[in-house]
Design an enzyme around this catalytic site. Structure first.
Site, PDB file in Angstrom:
ATOM      1  N   GLY A  43      30.684  29.865  41.270  1.00 58.66           N
ATOM      2  CA  GLY A  43      31.322  29.945  39.961  1.00 58.66           C
ATOM      3  C   GLY A  43      31.846  28.633  39.395  1.00 58.66           C
ATOM      4  O   GLY A  43      31.902  28.458  38.186  1.00 58.66           O
ATOM      5  N   GLU A  98      37.925  25.160  41.452  1.00 58.95           N
ATOM      6  CA  GLU A  98      37.671  26.606  41.421  1.00 58.95           C
ATOM      7  C   GLU A  98      37.434  27.070  39.987  1.00 58.95           C
ATOM      8  O   GLU A  98      37.938  26.471  39.043  1.00 58.95           O
ATOM      9  CB  GLU A  98      38.892  27.362  41.968  1.00 58.95           C
ATOM     10  N   ASP A  99      36.708  28.168  39.855  1.00 59.47           N
ATOM     11  CA  ASP A  99      36.503  28.744  38.528  1.00 59.47           C
ATOM     12  C   ASP A  99      37.736  29.506  38.049  1.00 59.47           C
ATOM     13  O   ASP A  99      38.233  29.274  36.961  1.00 59.47           O
ATOM     14  CB  ASP A  99      35.251  29.640  38.497  1.00 59.47           C
ATOM     15  N   ASP A 102      42.413  34.829  40.556  1.00 55.79           N
ATOM     16  CA  ASP A 102      42.643  36.198  40.093  1.00 55.79           C
ATOM     17  C   ASP A 102      43.782  36.792  40.938  1.00 55.79           C
ATOM     18  O   ASP A 102      44.950  36.534  40.642  1.00 55.79           O
ATOM     19  CB  ASP A 102      41.311  36.949  40.223  1.00 55.79           C
ATOM     20  N   GLY A 104      44.507  35.843  43.868  1.00 54.64           N
ATOM     21  CA  GLY A 104      45.032  34.711  44.626  1.00 54.64           C
ATOM     22  C   GLY A 104      44.597  34.690  46.085  1.00 54.64           C
ATOM     23  O   GLY A 104      44.777  33.692  46.777  1.00 54.64           O
ATOM     24  N   THR A 106      41.645  34.596  47.614  1.00 54.07           N
ATOM     25  CA  THR A 106      40.621  33.608  47.983  1.00 54.07           C
ATOM     26  C   THR A 106      41.246  32.223  48.100  1.00 54.07           C
ATOM     27  O   THR A 106      40.972  31.474  49.040  1.00 54.07           O
ATOM     28  CB  THR A 106      39.483  33.580  46.933  1.00 54.07           C
ATOM     29  N   LYS A 130      44.211  33.969  35.946  1.00 54.52           N
ATOM     30  CA  LYS A 130      44.500  35.329  35.469  1.00 54.52           C
ATOM     31  C   LYS A 130      45.843  35.734  36.078  1.00 54.52           C
ATOM     32  O   LYS A 130      45.913  36.549  37.002  1.00 54.52           O
ATOM     33  CB  LYS A 130      43.382  36.262  35.952  1.00 54.52           C
ATOM     34  N   ASP A 158      30.090  34.596  36.527  1.00 55.88           N
ATOM     35  CA  ASP A 158      28.989  35.551  36.369  1.00 55.88           C
ATOM     36  C   ASP A 158      29.466  36.995  36.393  1.00 55.88           C
ATOM     37  O   ASP A 158      30.560  37.314  36.863  1.00 55.88           O
ATOM     38  CB  ASP A 158      27.985  35.385  37.511  1.00 55.88           C
TER      39      ASP A 158
END
Ligand code: IMP
Ligand code: MG
Length: 178
Positions: A43, A98-99, A102, A104, A106, A130, A158
């Site tokens: 991403g 990072e992309d 969300d 958190g 990952t 986010k 994606d």
């Protein structure tokens, strides 16, 4: 469920302007350091491509990929690298690219894994945050945009491997079944 590309959340020129701003701040902060960008596949690839070319300090780059959490966030099943870094991370000034952050999870895991390799410093640069969705606290030293709780695609992000090529960030819309 069927989906389609929805409204533009961040137009391409805004992304490009923000990437240049981030690159300016990073260039200042990492002057005379040993910057190693760690791009998180897939991403972040497009973001990394623009960000590294806008930096005004020397950098090296490497790539990692992580197993995804899917829907389970059980701490018993900590995700591992599906692709680890090739270069030595010991003593380096690592900036994770990072992309999106969300929940958190990952990011927390990625930081643990990279920290274990003994870098001199470790920081996160994420294009999107986010924030409403966060389940675990994780620092984002360089954040592009805080966005609302919607599934977004484009500029590397994606849905089912589609839409990564878009130059803007759009919301994915679900269509009612007929
Ligand atoms: P986490 O929930 O913070 O662990 O995020 C895990 C990963 O989910 C991110 O790195 C993205 O690859 C993916 N992800 C989260 N939200 C979105 C989204 O809105 N669009 C596309 N991918 C997303
Ligand atoms: Mg990701």
């Amino acid at each position: 469920m069927r989906y389609r590309l929805g409204r533009t959340l961040i137009p391409a020129p805004e992304i490009q302007a923000r990437v240049r701003e981030l690159a300016g701040v990073i260039s200042r902060d990492y002057a005379h350091r040993d910057l190693l960008l760690i791009c998180v596949l897939k991403g972040a690839a497009i973001f990394w491509g623009d960000l590294c070319r806008a930096l005004r300090v020397p950098s090296q780059s490497d790539f990692v990929a992580m197993e995804s959490y899917g829907d389970s966030t059980s701490p018993l099943e900590e995700p591992r690298f599906t692709k680890a870094a090739d270069v030595s991370l010991s003593g380096r000034d690592i900036l994770i690219v990072e992309d999106i952050i969300d929940t958190g999870h990952t990011s927390v895991r990625l930081r643990e894994l990279l920290y274990a390799a003994g870098p001199r410093s470790l920081a996160m640069c994420a294009l999107l945050d986010k924030a409403e969705r966060r389940q675990v606290v994780t620092p984002i030293e360089y954040s592009g945009f805080v966005i609302p709780n919607a599934f977004v695609v484009g500029y590397g992000l994606d849905f089912d491997q589609q839409y990564r090529h878009l130059s803007h960030i759009a919301v994915l819309e679900s269509l009612p079944e007929d």
